[in-house]
Design a protein around this motif. Structure first.
Motif, short mmCIF file in Angstrom:
data_model
loop_
_atom_site.label_atom_id
_atom_site.label_comp_id
_atom_site.label_asym_id
_atom_site.label_seq_id
_atom_site.Cartn_x
_atom_site.Cartn_y
_atom_site.Cartn_z
N LYS A 187 9.42 20.30 -46.12
CA LYS A 187 9.78 21.69 -46.42
C LYS A 187 11.11 22.05 -45.79
CE LYS A 187 5.54 24.40 -47.09
NZ LYS A 187 6.11 25.24 -48.14
N LYS A 241 12.67 22.55 -52.42
CA LYS A 241 12.45 22.21 -51.01
C LYS A 241 11.62 23.27 -50.30
CE LYS A 241 16.81 19.65 -50.55
NZ LYS A 241 18.16 19.64 -49.93
N TYR A 242 11.84 24.52 -50.66
CA TYR A 242 11.09 25.65 -50.07
C TYR A 242 9.60 25.51 -50.38
CZ TYR A 242 9.79 30.56 -49.18
OH TYR A 242 9.20 31.71 -48.72
N HIS A 243 9.27 25.08 -51.61
CA HIS A 243 7.87 24.98 -52.04
C HIS A 243 7.27 23.60 -51.86
CE1 HIS A 243 7.58 29.04 -53.58
NE2 HIS A 243 8.72 28.89 -54.22
N GLU A 244 7.99 22.70 -51.21
CA GLU A 244 7.48 21.35 -50.96
C GLU A 244 6.13 21.40 -50.25
OE1 GLU A 244 6.64 17.69 -50.76
OE2 GLU A 244 8.69 18.03 -51.54
N GLN A 245 5.14 20.65 -50.76
CA GLN A 245 3.79 20.68 -50.19
C GLN A 245 3.72 19.93 -48.86
OE1 GLN A 245 1.03 22.45 -51.51
NE2 GLN A 245 2.78 23.32 -52.62
N ALA A 265 5.09 29.40 -47.75
CA ALA A 265 4.57 28.49 -48.77
C ALA A 265 4.63 29.21 -50.11
CB ALA A 265 3.16 28.02 -48.42
N LYS A 287 -0.74 29.36 -48.64
CA LYS A 287 -0.43 28.14 -49.39
C LYS A 287 -0.78 28.27 -50.87
CE LYS A 287 -1.10 24.66 -45.72
NZ LYS A 287 -1.96 23.53 -45.29
N ALA A 289 4.57 19.28 -45.34
CA ALA A 289 5.16 20.12 -44.28
C ALA A 289 6.38 19.46 -43.66
CB ALA A 289 4.12 20.40 -43.20
#
Length: 501
Positions: A406, A397-401, A114, A157, A403
């Motif tokens: 992500k 996309k890596y930091h998308e909240q 996250a 997170k 789940a």
């Protein structure tokens, strides 16, 4: 779920305990709540997964070293060590040291990514070791592991450590302390002091994962577990800790992270709310840094369309900031392109990993890292044609909240000498919960069987799997047996020179 604002306070600006993050964590750890059945199943999966990778690493040098150090600290009615017969028991902090190193050595267990990144399965060895020494039943061990995951995942997170070149055990150690406190049913005050002490002693730099990466990468989470046990022990004896550890004028936030103007929002479940964070974590099908999991699967897929690797002119991997700067060419680590590099370094080189996976169409925790494999001339030629590029969309996309949205993979462009291109992309690994083949209980047991084959007996395999699948109902005596034993002649105690212990 509630987000807690965390900021630095000047010493003259008193902050009540109830408003401190460490207190909120301690309240969470001492909370009563209903256990979710999916959470129970996942804890069992994680214990099986940890045992799998620990068994496979038993005779690797760092693991043998950690075990030798633990063996020097025997304790009647203490804790067990992976590989050793159950009747041999040791001080719990040293058992946690040995078992934590075994679990982490192959970089092959679970992950959560996250704002920062983590291996939440590293919570299990110290919590289990304390459970065995303190004669705790399975239901309390289960509670401790769930809280360890809950604290760890939510810190990851909210608070980025690697941005300031701090190693990620700084979130692991307080989570381990909170999990131990929850398992022992300690009062909020004692857990509060233990969490603060754990934070204070676990901040280290990321040089452990930069340049020439050494065996300390495996020892680091085990060391955090040892520190967490000692922090809880001190707090149980009535000792205090630096406070407020997160919000103080000279705190970790003020001088090791974002600074005195920083504001973090840390999510934690409300009191009485189900603790579900473990369900957001994901294990590895391949023994390599998690950001390489999807790219290994992508390489296996792209291999089917390549007939001659010498026809390749270049390979560009478009991926996230983290992948580019930590395991990609953005790290500017020449060691990541060196065929004489250590296994730990190759494990953090997506260029090497992608080249081998593309050629072999598979990945193996031993063969793919073998010296002769890394030094193959055709592999070196291909490896050195690979570079990574940070793509803002993959970083997003890596930091998308969410789940379910992500992604940790990338897009690969293979350019051939004749001008043709082969382009493909993959967002999540096949084994990810949102992947093409999500891991279920059978997959965890298959992984266990694959990694333990030829090392343990069928009877021992059946005994351990049967025991762990009954986790919630285990007695304290049965928790003592939550260990995987091997035939003593299969344990190598001769790999290390003698030390102090």
């Amino acid at each position: 779920m509630k987000k807690h604002l965390v900021r630095v306070h000047q010493s003259k600006e008193k902050i009540d305990r109830k408003d401190q993050l460490a207190w909120k964590i301690a309240e969470l750890a001492s909370d009563s709540y209903k256990m979710n059945n999916n959470v129970l199943d996942m804890v069992i999966n994680r214990i099986i997964d940890n045992a799998s990778v620990a068994i496979a690493s038993l005779n690797r040098t760092p693991v043998a070293t950690a075990r030798a150090m633990a063996i020097a600290h025997p304790r009647k009615n203490g804790s067990t060590v992976f590989g050793m017969p159950n009747e041999y028991q040791f001080d719990c902090e040293w058992a946690a040291w040995a078992n934590g190193t075994a679990v982490r050595e192959l970089d092959y267990h679970d992950t959560f990514l996250a704002a920062d990144y983590s291996h939440p399965g590293d919570n299990i060895p110290p919590i289990l070791s304390v459970a065995q020494q303190m004669n705790m039943p399975g239901k309390d061990l289960l509670k401790g592991i769930v809280i360890g995951y809950e604290v760890h995942v939510n810190l990851v997170k909210a608070i980025c450590l690697h941005e300031f070149k701090k190693d990620h055990i700084a979130h692991l150690c307080p989570a381990q302390a909170a999990g131990i406190g929850a398992m022992l049913n300690l009062p909020t005050e004692i857990i509060f002091q233990a969490v603060q002490q754990a934070v204070h002693v676990s901040f280290t730099t990321r040089q452990s994962r930069k340049g020439e990466i050494s065996s300390w990468k495996a020892f680091a989470p085990a060391h955090a577990g040892k520190l967490a046990i000692e922090a809880v022990d001190r707090a149980m004896r009535g000792e205090g800790s630096p406070s407020p550890i997160y919000e103080g004028e000279d705190s970790v936030i003020a001088y090791m992270l974002r600074g005195k103007e920083a504001v973090y929002e840390v999510p934690l479940p409300e009191l009485g709310e189900e603790k579900l964070a473990i369900l957001e974590t994901y294990t590895k099908e391949h023994s390599a840094e998690y950001q390489s999991q999807a790219l290994i699967d992508l390489a296996r897929r792209m291999k089917q369309k390549i007939t001659n690797y010498e026809d390749i002119d270049s390979i560009q991997i478009y991926t996230s900031h983290h992948t580019h700067y930590v395991i990609g060419t953005g790290a500017n680590d020449p060691q990541k392109m060196d065929p004489n590099a250590s296994r730990e370094t190759l494990d953090h080189s997506i260029m090497y990993i992608f080249a081998v996976a593309l050629q072999d169409g598979t990945w193996h925790h031993i063969h793919s890292y073998a010296r002769e494999r890394a030094q193959r001339a055709d592999t070196i030629r291909l490896w050195h044609k690979i570079s990574t590029i940070e793509d803002p969309e993959w970083t997003r996309k890596y930091h998308e909240q969410d789940a379910n949205k992500k992604q940790f993979g990338g897009r690969v462009e293979i350019k051939f000498k004749n001008g043709e291109k082969l382009i493909d992309e993959l967002g999540v690994a096949d084994a990810h919960p949102n992947g093409s083949r999500p891991f279920k209980r059978k997959n965890y047991i298959d992984k266990f069987d694959s990694l333990s084959e030829g090392i343990i007996t069928k009877e021992e395999r059946n005994r351990f799997i049967s025991l762990v699948e009954n986790l919630a109902d285990l007695t304290d005596k049965e928790v003592k047996l939550l260990n995987v034993q091997v035939e003593m002649q299969n344990l190598d105690h001769k790999t290390q020179a003698k030390g102090i212990f």
